[in-house]
Write a protein that holds these residues in place. Sequence first.
Motif, PDB file in Angstrom:
ATOM      1  N   ALA A 143     -59.285  54.092  69.813  1.00  0.00           N
ATOM      2  CA  ALA A 143     -60.561  53.943  70.972  1.00  0.00           C
ATOM      3  C   ALA A 143     -61.578  54.558  70.721  1.00  0.00           C
ATOM      4  O   ALA A 143     -62.767  53.673  70.054  1.00  0.00           O
ATOM      5  CB  ALA A 143     -59.984  53.861  72.156  1.00  0.00           C
ATOM      6  N   LEU A 144     -61.719  55.670  70.182  1.00  0.00           N
ATOM      7  CA  LEU A 144     -62.546  56.447  69.653  1.00  0.00           C
ATOM      8  C   LEU A 144     -63.372  55.665  68.647  1.00  0.00           C
ATOM      9  O   LEU A 144     -64.202  56.493  68.173  1.00  0.00           O
ATOM     10  CB  LEU A 144     -62.607  58.386  69.926  1.00  0.00           C
ATOM     11  N   SER A 145     -62.856  55.585  67.651  1.00  0.00           N
ATOM     12  CA  SER A 145     -63.606  54.609  66.317  1.00  0.00           C
ATOM     13  C   SER A 145     -63.961  53.780  66.754  1.00  0.00           C
ATOM     14  O   SER A 145     -65.371  53.382  66.514  1.00  0.00           O
ATOM     15  CB  SER A 145     -62.071  54.258  65.808  1.00  0.00           C
ATOM     16  N   ILE A 146     -62.849  52.649  68.056  1.00  0.00           N
ATOM     17  CA  ILE A 146     -64.440  51.225  68.160  1.00  0.00           C
ATOM     18  C   ILE A 146     -65.521  51.805  69.244  1.00  0.00           C
ATOM     19  O   ILE A 146     -66.169  51.104  68.686  1.00  0.00           O
ATOM     20  CB  ILE A 146     -62.676  50.781  68.661  1.00  0.00           C
ATOM     21  N   GLY A 147     -64.994  53.000  70.285  1.00  0.00           N
ATOM     22  CA  GLY A 147     -66.443  53.482  70.572  1.00  0.00           C
ATOM     23  C   GLY A 147     -67.910  53.976  69.959  1.00  0.00           C
ATOM     24  O   GLY A 147     -68.875  53.215  70.240  1.00  0.00           O
TER      25      GLY A 147
ATOM     26  N   MET B  60     -59.629  51.473  76.577  1.00  0.00           N
ATOM     27  CA  MET B  60     -58.033  51.607  76.062  1.00  0.00           C
ATOM     28  C   MET B  60     -57.677  53.214  76.225  1.00  0.00           C
ATOM     29  O   MET B  60     -56.959  53.997  76.533  1.00  0.00           O
ATOM     30  CB  MET B  60     -57.859  51.737  74.142  1.00  0.00           C
ATOM     31  N   LEU B  61     -59.100  54.329  76.626  1.00  0.00           N
ATOM     32  CA  LEU B  61     -58.566  56.025  76.322  1.00  0.00           C
ATOM     33  C   LEU B  61     -58.425  55.873  78.299  1.00  0.00           C
ATOM     34  O   LEU B  61     -57.393  56.789  78.231  1.00  0.00           O
ATOM     35  CB  LEU B  61     -60.644  56.407  76.362  1.00  0.00           C
ATOM     36  N   HIS B  62     -58.578  54.840  79.231  1.00  0.00           N
ATOM     37  CA  HIS B  62     -58.247  55.490  79.975  1.00  0.00           C
ATOM     38  C   HIS B  62     -56.350  54.968  80.032  1.00  0.00           C
ATOM     39  O   HIS B  62     -55.642  56.007  80.605  1.00  0.00           O
ATOM     40  CB  HIS B  62     -58.693  54.674  80.899  1.00  0.00           C
TER      41      HIS B  62
ATOM     42  N   ASP C  91     -72.028  41.960  72.248  1.00  0.00           N
ATOM     43  CA  ASP C  91     -70.641  42.207  71.588  1.00  0.00           C
ATOM     44  C   ASP C  91     -70.065  43.641  71.026  1.00  0.00           C
ATOM     45  O   ASP C  91     -69.310  44.015  71.597  1.00  0.00           O
ATOM     46  CB  ASP C  91     -70.844  41.919  69.951  1.00  0.00           C
ATOM     47  N   SER C  92     -71.100  44.185  71.016  1.00  0.00           N
ATOM     48  CA  SER C  92     -70.612  45.940  71.337  1.00  0.00           C
ATOM     49  C   SER C  92     -70.785  46.124  72.365  1.00  0.00           C
ATOM     50  O   SER C  92     -70.359  47.556  73.113  1.00  0.00           O
ATOM     51  CB  SER C  92     -72.363  46.622  70.693  1.00  0.00           C
ATOM     52  N   VAL C  93     -71.053  45.897  74.048  1.00  0.00           N
ATOM     53  CA  VAL C  93     -71.179  46.268  74.858  1.00  0.00           C
ATOM     54  C   VAL C  93     -70.329  46.280  75.652  1.00  0.00           C
ATOM     55  O   VAL C  93     -68.739  46.787  75.954  1.00  0.00           O
ATOM     56  CB  VAL C  93     -72.501  45.920  75.741  1.00  0.00           C
ATOM     57  N   ILE C  94     -69.081  44.660  75.163  1.00  0.00           N
ATOM     58  CA  ILE C  94     -67.996  44.714  75.356  1.00  0.00           C
ATOM     59  C   ILE C  94     -66.873  45.591  74.906  1.00  0.00           C
ATOM     60  O   ILE C  94     -66.189  45.808  75.191  1.00  0.00           O
ATOM     61  CB  ILE C  94     -67.485  43.294  75.296  1.00  0.00           C
ATOM     62  N   ALA C  95     -67.596  45.644  73.711  1.00  0.00           N
ATOM     63  CA  ALA C  95     -66.063  46.468  72.477  1.00  0.00           C
ATOM     64  C   ALA C  95     -65.945  47.997  73.076  1.00  0.00           C
ATOM     65  O   ALA C  95     -65.392  48.769  73.269  1.00  0.00           O
ATOM     66  CB  ALA C  95     -66.788  46.469  71.541  1.00  0.00           C
ATOM     67  N   LEU C  96     -67.562  48.368  74.016  1.00  0.00           N
ATOM     68  CA  LEU C  96     -66.968  49.557  73.818  1.00  0.00           C
ATOM     69  C   LEU C  96     -66.572  49.790  75.783  1.00  0.00           C
ATOM     70  O   LEU C  96     -65.950  50.963  74.981  1.00  0.00           O
ATOM     71  CB  LEU C  96     -69.061  50.286  74.097  1.00  0.00           C
ATOM     72  N   ILE C  97     -66.650  49.029  76.123  1.00  0.00           N
ATOM     73  CA  ILE C  97     -66.051  48.866  78.127  1.00  0.00           C
ATOM     74  C   ILE C  97     -64.474  48.678  77.078  1.00  0.00           C
ATOM     75  O   ILE C  97     -63.540  49.680  77.814  1.00  0.00           O
ATOM     76  CB  ILE C  97     -66.684  47.590  78.539  1.00  0.00           C
ATOM     77  N   ALA C  98     -64.453  48.295  76.170  1.00  0.00           N
ATOM     78  CA  ALA C  98     -62.621  48.226  75.781  1.00  0.00           C
ATOM     79  C   ALA C  98     -62.127  49.291  75.697  1.00  0.00           C
ATOM     80  O   ALA C  98     -61.059  49.886  75.443  1.00  0.00           O
ATOM     81  CB  ALA C  98     -62.426  46.730  74.615  1.00  0.00           C
ATOM     82  N   ALA C  99     -63.419  49.981  74.797  1.00  0.00           N
ATOM     83  CA  ALA C  99     -62.557  50.920  73.978  1.00  0.00           C
ATOM     84  C   ALA C  99     -62.499  52.428  74.999  1.00  0.00           C
ATOM     85  O   ALA C  99     -61.512  52.951  75.000  1.00  0.00           O
ATOM     86  CB  ALA C  99     -64.006  52.015  73.546  1.00  0.00           C
TER      87      ALA C  99
ATOM     88  N   ALA D 123     -54.429  55.243  78.203  1.00  0.00           N
ATOM     89  CA  ALA D 123     -53.739  55.982  76.443  1.00  0.00           C
ATOM     90  C   ALA D 123     -53.442  57.312  77.156  1.00  0.00           C
ATOM     91  O   ALA D 123     -52.558  58.440  77.583  1.00  0.00           O
ATOM     92  CB  ALA D 123     -54.234  55.933  75.558  1.00  0.00           C
ATOM     93  N   ARG D 124     -54.327  57.752  77.946  1.00  0.00           N
ATOM     94  CA  ARG D 124     -54.135  58.913  79.269  1.00  0.00           C
ATOM     95  C   ARG D 124     -53.442  59.219  80.599  1.00  0.00           C
ATOM     96  O   ARG D 124     -52.554  59.286  79.996  1.00  0.00           O
ATOM     97  CB  ARG D 124     -56.167  59.423  80.155  1.00  0.00           C
ATOM     98  N   GLY D 125     -53.582  57.751  80.777  1.00  0.00           N
ATOM     99  CA  GLY D 125     -52.167  57.606  81.814  1.00  0.00           C
ATOM    100  C   GLY D 125     -50.432  57.649  80.982  1.00  0.00           C
ATOM    101  O   GLY D 125     -49.942  58.558  81.357  1.00  0.00           O
ATOM    102  N   ILE D 126     -50.606  57.320  79.737  1.00  0.00           N
ATOM    103  CA  ILE D 126     -49.618  56.993  78.949  1.00  0.00           C
ATOM    104  C   ILE D 126     -49.351  57.987  78.695  1.00  0.00           C
ATOM    105  O   ILE D 126     -47.958  58.621  79.115  1.00  0.00           O
ATOM    106  CB  ILE D 126     -48.994  56.059  78.234  1.00  0.00           C
ATOM    107  N   GLY D 127     -49.984  58.898  77.901  1.00  0.00           N
ATOM    108  CA  GLY D 127     -49.777  60.341  77.633  1.00  0.00           C
ATOM    109  C   GLY D 127     -49.346  61.144  79.015  1.00  0.00           C
ATOM    110  O   GLY D 127     -48.651  62.261  78.246  1.00  0.00           O
ATOM    111  N   ALA D 128     -49.983  60.953  79.693  1.00  0.00           N
ATOM    112  CA  ALA D 128     -49.564  62.418  80.753  1.00  0.00           C
ATOM    113  C   ALA D 128     -48.385  61.959  81.508  1.00  0.00           C
ATOM    114  O   ALA D 128     -47.365  63.034  81.786  1.00  0.00           O
ATOM    115  CB  ALA D 128     -50.061  62.014  82.065  1.00  0.00           C
ATOM    116  N   ASN D 129     -47.602  60.675  81.518  1.00  0.00           N
ATOM    117  CA  ASN D 129     -46.134  60.095  81.797  1.00  0.00           C
ATOM    118  C   ASN D 129     -45.260  60.706  81.550  1.00  0.00           C
ATOM    119  O   ASN D 129     -43.997  61.432  81.841  1.00  0.00           O
ATOM    120  CB  ASN D 129     -46.608  58.841  82.473  1.00  0.00           C
TER     121      ASN D 129
END
Length: 293
Positions: free
Chosen positions: A95-99, A194-196, A183-191, A198-204
């Motif tokens: 996600a950080l790479s795409i962002g 993804m971060l959000h 295209d870039s705006v939507i990619a940034l939203i997607a990133a 991943a945070r939930g999955i990792g915390a659980n």
Amino acid sequence: MQADSQIRLNLSAGLASVGVALVLVLLKLWALMQTGALSIAASMADSAMDLLISGAGLWAIIYAARPADDDHTFGHSSVEDLVSLGQALFVMASALSIGWLAIRRLVSDTPPDLEAEGAGIAVMLVAVVLTAGLVLWQRRVARRTGNKVVAADMLHYVGDLLPTIGAILALVLSKTMGLSKVDSVIALIAAGLMLHGARGIGANAWHALMDRAADPEIVAGIETIAADWPGVRGYHDLQTRTAGSKLFVNLHIELDGEQTLREAHDIGAALKRGIVAAYPQAEVIIHKDVWHG
């Protein structure tokens, strides 16, 4: 439903997940080569992570289904948490790479033009159909088996539909209105999504590996069952923890010391069955103490 039938259903959902993810990666790779769209790159990266996650999830389903042994007396379900934690870290890095790439394109004075938008749109529409079909099957399996790995994977793919639909929108706007920066705006939203996630999955996963207690609603439900159970005069020292899709419960109950050992055993066994009926994934240990009321 027999345990073997549940395992077969869970495996079918895992295999379907891996198969769909592999097809989507190949389709989106071709679409990316045709269009150069960063939103498709984000969607392809997400599908690649899906393939990794689905493969790890399938392995976790197989491994977690193994019975307890001398080295793993509580079973093997913690592998689900280990896999989830690794998946979360991988998702964050991608996600950080795409962002970062999206931000570079947004601030660039000459962002690259998109090409062959029609082919990209067709591929992404196929991706939506395949993903929706997989979600429907996973939902059916999760409802029939109660497997939390399948349910979590289903929710993950539901979340994938948004960046895929976003990529279609970006290509449509680029083709019809020349708005390539969408295209870039939507990619940034997607990133960000993804971060959000991943945070939930990792915390659980982290909480489970650290033997955190079960959800307060589950603890309250167990307390209610124990408090209202016939023959139980009181209870104390309720302890819970989760490991993968399993719930482990330790509970001390207070019984009339004048009753026979068989009567005390029957009360404890019935209470255990009652808790398992309410929480099918639970492994329950009941300790019996003499009531001093």
